[in-house]
Enzyme design. Structure first.
Site, PDB file in Angstrom:
ATOM      1  NE  ARG A  56      26.023  -2.288 -45.661  1.00 41.26           N
ATOM      2  CZ  ARG A  56      26.554  -2.407 -44.640  1.00 41.26           C
ATOM      3  NH1 ARG A  56      27.650  -2.928 -44.506  1.00 41.26           N
ATOM      4  NH2 ARG A  56      27.257  -0.764 -44.635  1.00 41.26           N
ATOM      5  CB  VAL A  57      24.887  -4.848 -39.424  1.00 40.01           C
ATOM      6  CG1 VAL A  57      23.622  -3.832 -38.973  1.00 40.01           C
ATOM      7  CG2 VAL A  57      24.168  -6.126 -39.261  1.00 40.01           C
ATOM      8  CB  SER A  58      29.749  -4.222 -41.111  1.00 41.82           C
ATOM      9  OG  SER A  58      29.812  -3.130 -41.889  1.00 41.82           O
ATOM     10  CB  THR A  59      30.077  -7.530 -38.293  1.00 44.47           C
ATOM     11  OG1 THR A  59      29.795  -7.059 -36.634  1.00 44.47           O
ATOM     12  CG2 THR A  59      31.542  -6.599 -38.465  1.00 44.47           C
ATOM     13  CD  GLN A  91      27.945  -3.910 -36.915  1.00 46.71           C
ATOM     14  OE1 GLN A  91      27.802  -3.916 -38.158  1.00 46.71           O
ATOM     15  NE2 GLN A  91      29.007  -3.243 -36.719  1.00 46.71           N
TER      16      GLN A  91
END
Length: 182
Positions: free
Chosen positions: A7-10, A13
Protein backbone atom coordinates in the site's frame (compact mmCIF):
# COMPACT_ATOMS: atom_id res chain seq x y z
CA UNK A 1 0.26 -20.01 0.19
CA UNK A 2 1.88 -16.64 0.90
CA UNK A 3 -0.09 -13.54 -0.03
CA UNK A 4 1.35 -10.07 -0.01
CA UNK A 5 -0.26 -6.70 0.65
CA UNK A 6 1.36 -3.49 -0.58
CA UNK A 7 0.00 0.00 0.00
CA UNK A 8 1.05 3.55 -0.71
CA UNK A 9 -0.79 6.58 0.62
CA UNK A 10 -0.98 8.69 -2.51
CA UNK A 11 -1.21 8.09 -6.21
CA UNK A 12 2.14 9.80 -6.76
CA UNK A 13 3.99 7.12 -4.82
CA UNK A 14 5.28 3.90 -6.34
CA UNK A 15 4.68 0.32 -5.21
CA UNK A 16 7.70 -1.09 -7.10
CA UNK A 17 10.01 -1.48 -4.09
CA UNK A 18 7.36 -3.17 -1.96
CA UNK A 19 6.39 -5.47 -4.83
CA UNK A 20 10.03 -6.49 -5.37
CA UNK A 21 10.50 -7.27 -1.65
CA UNK A 22 7.28 -9.27 -1.41
CA UNK A 23 8.03 -11.22 -4.58
CA UNK A 24 11.55 -12.01 -3.31
CA UNK A 25 10.02 -13.23 -0.04
CA UNK A 26 7.92 -15.77 -1.94
CA UNK A 27 4.50 -14.11 -2.24
CA UNK A 28 2.35 -15.86 -4.82
CA UNK A 29 -0.25 -13.08 -5.12
CA UNK A 30 0.16 -9.48 -4.05
CA UNK A 31 -2.80 -7.22 -3.37
CA UNK A 32 -1.97 -3.61 -4.24
CA UNK A 33 -3.64 -0.53 -2.84
CA UNK A 34 -3.13 3.18 -3.37
CA UNK A 35 -5.23 4.55 -0.55
CA UNK A 36 -4.59 6.07 2.86
CA UNK A 37 -4.18 3.64 5.74
CA UNK A 38 -6.21 6.07 7.86
CA UNK A 39 -9.40 4.80 6.28
CA UNK A 40 -10.92 1.46 7.18
CA UNK A 41 -12.32 1.17 3.64
CA UNK A 42 -9.45 -0.60 1.91
CA UNK A 43 -11.01 -2.98 -0.63
CA UNK A 44 -7.78 -4.74 -1.58
CA UNK A 45 -6.97 -5.47 2.07
CA UNK A 46 -10.44 -6.94 2.49
CA UNK A 47 -9.90 -9.06 -0.63
CA UNK A 48 -6.51 -10.25 0.66
CA UNK A 49 -7.97 -11.27 4.01
CA UNK A 50 -10.95 -12.88 2.25
CA UNK A 51 -8.59 -15.00 0.13
CA UNK A 52 -6.79 -16.44 3.16
CA UNK A 53 -7.31 -20.08 4.07
CA UNK A 54 -5.97 -22.33 6.82
CA UNK A 55 -2.19 -22.23 6.87
CA UNK A 56 -1.82 -19.25 4.50
CA UNK A 57 0.32 -16.23 5.38
CA UNK A 58 -0.37 -12.54 4.78
CA UNK A 59 2.93 -10.69 4.39
CA UNK A 60 3.74 -6.98 4.29
CA UNK A 61 7.02 -5.11 3.90
CA UNK A 62 6.33 -3.15 7.11
CA UNK A 63 3.41 -2.94 9.53
CA UNK A 64 2.87 0.74 8.74
CA UNK A 65 1.84 -0.36 5.23
CA UNK A 66 -0.93 -2.39 6.84
CA UNK A 67 -2.15 -0.26 9.73
CA UNK A 68 -1.82 3.28 11.06
CA UNK A 69 -2.07 2.33 14.72
CA UNK A 70 -1.87 -0.65 17.01
CA UNK A 71 -5.64 -0.96 17.44
CA UNK A 72 -6.11 -1.20 13.66
CA UNK A 73 -3.26 -3.71 13.44
CA UNK A 74 -4.85 -5.88 16.13
CA UNK A 75 -8.19 -5.84 14.31
CA UNK A 76 -6.50 -6.92 11.08
CA UNK A 77 -4.48 -9.61 12.87
CA UNK A 78 -7.71 -10.88 14.42
CA UNK A 79 -9.31 -11.16 10.96
CA UNK A 80 -6.21 -12.99 9.67
CA UNK A 81 -6.30 -15.35 12.66
CA UNK A 82 -10.04 -15.97 12.13
CA UNK A 83 -9.19 -17.11 8.60
CA UNK A 84 -6.74 -19.62 10.07
CA UNK A 85 -3.80 -17.79 8.54
CA UNK A 86 -0.65 -16.17 9.86
CA UNK A 87 0.91 -12.75 9.43
CA UNK A 88 4.51 -11.64 8.82
CA UNK A 89 6.23 -8.31 8.41
CA UNK A 90 9.53 -8.22 6.54
CA UNK A 91 10.79 -5.06 8.28
CA UNK A 92 9.79 -6.22 11.77
CA UNK A 93 10.68 -9.92 12.02
CA UNK A 94 9.32 -10.03 15.57
CA UNK A 95 5.82 -9.39 14.16
CA UNK A 96 5.34 -12.94 12.93
CA UNK A 97 2.24 -14.80 14.05
CA UNK A 98 3.44 -17.97 12.32
CA UNK A 99 6.19 -18.47 14.91
CA UNK A 100 5.95 -20.18 18.26
CA UNK A 101 5.87 -16.75 19.91
CA UNK A 102 2.66 -15.68 18.13
CA UNK A 103 0.58 -15.42 21.30
CA UNK A 104 3.27 -13.35 23.02
CA UNK A 105 3.48 -10.98 20.06
CA UNK A 106 -0.28 -10.50 19.94
CA UNK A 107 -0.39 -9.97 23.73
CA UNK A 108 2.32 -7.30 23.51
CA UNK A 109 0.51 -5.60 20.64
CA UNK A 110 -2.69 -5.72 22.71
CA UNK A 111 -0.97 -4.00 25.61
CA UNK A 112 0.46 -1.39 23.25
CA UNK A 113 -3.04 -0.81 21.80
CA UNK A 114 -4.43 -0.34 25.30
CA UNK A 115 -1.72 2.21 26.15
CA UNK A 116 -2.24 3.95 22.84
CA UNK A 117 -6.00 4.21 23.52
CA UNK A 118 -5.31 5.69 26.98
CA UNK A 119 -2.90 8.25 25.51
CA UNK A 120 -5.46 9.25 22.89
CA UNK A 121 -8.12 9.66 25.58
CA UNK A 122 -5.78 11.75 27.74
CA UNK A 123 -4.76 13.98 24.82
CA UNK A 124 -8.38 14.44 23.79
CA UNK A 125 -9.44 15.38 27.32
CA UNK A 126 -6.54 17.83 27.65
CA UNK A 127 -7.45 19.36 24.29
CA UNK A 128 -11.07 19.82 25.39
CA UNK A 129 -9.96 21.54 28.60
CA UNK A 130 -7.69 23.91 26.66
CA UNK A 131 -10.43 24.65 24.15
CA UNK A 132 -12.94 25.44 26.92
CA UNK A 133 -10.37 27.76 28.51
CA UNK A 134 -10.15 29.58 25.17
CA UNK A 135 -13.93 29.95 25.16
CA UNK A 136 -14.75 27.33 22.55
CA UNK A 137 -18.36 26.16 22.80
CA UNK A 138 -19.01 22.45 22.29
CA UNK A 139 -22.01 20.77 20.81
CA UNK A 140 -24.47 21.71 18.20
CA UNK A 141 -25.35 25.32 17.53
CA UNK A 142 -28.85 26.23 18.64
CA UNK A 143 -31.48 26.34 15.92
CA UNK A 144 -32.93 29.62 17.22
CA UNK A 145 -31.21 32.80 18.31
CA UNK A 146 -32.05 34.17 21.79
CA UNK A 147 -34.32 36.74 20.13
CA UNK A 148 -36.12 34.03 18.12
CA UNK A 149 -36.55 31.90 21.26
CA UNK A 150 -38.14 34.82 23.09
CA UNK A 151 -40.44 35.56 20.15
CA UNK A 152 -41.43 31.87 19.87
CA UNK A 153 -42.31 31.76 23.58
CA UNK A 154 -44.35 34.97 23.19
CA UNK A 155 -46.29 33.46 20.25
CA UNK A 156 -46.95 30.27 22.24
CA UNK A 157 -48.18 32.36 25.18
CA UNK A 158 -50.45 34.25 22.76
CA UNK A 159 -52.08 30.95 21.76
CA UNK A 160 -50.22 29.83 18.62
CA UNK A 161 -49.64 26.07 18.37
CA UNK A 162 -46.18 24.56 18.54
CA UNK A 163 -46.58 23.37 14.95
CA UNK A 164 -47.42 26.89 13.73
CA UNK A 165 -44.48 28.44 15.60
CA UNK A 166 -42.15 25.74 14.31
CA UNK A 167 -43.23 26.41 10.72
CA UNK A 168 -42.78 30.16 11.22
CA UNK A 169 -39.15 29.71 12.32
CA UNK A 170 -38.46 26.83 9.94
CA UNK A 171 -37.55 24.38 12.71
CA UNK A 172 -39.04 21.10 13.85
CA UNK A 173 -41.89 20.92 16.32
CA UNK A 174 -39.53 19.02 18.65
CA UNK A 175 -37.30 22.12 18.79
CA UNK A 176 -40.23 24.25 19.95
CA UNK A 177 -41.32 21.52 22.37
CA UNK A 178 -37.84 21.48 23.96
CA UNK A 179 -37.98 25.27 24.21
CA UNK A 180 -41.26 25.04 26.16
CA UNK A 181 -39.81 22.33 28.41
CA UNK A 182 -36.95 24.55 29.60
Amino acid sequence: MIYGYARVSTYGQDLAQQLAQLTAAGCVKIYREKISGATAERPQLKRAIGALDDGDVLMVTATDRLARNTRDLLNILHAVEEAGAGFRSLAEPMVDTTSQFAEVIIAVLGIAASWERERITERTAAGRIQARARGVKFGRKTALTPHQRAEALDRLAAGDTQRTVAALFNVSQATISRLVGR
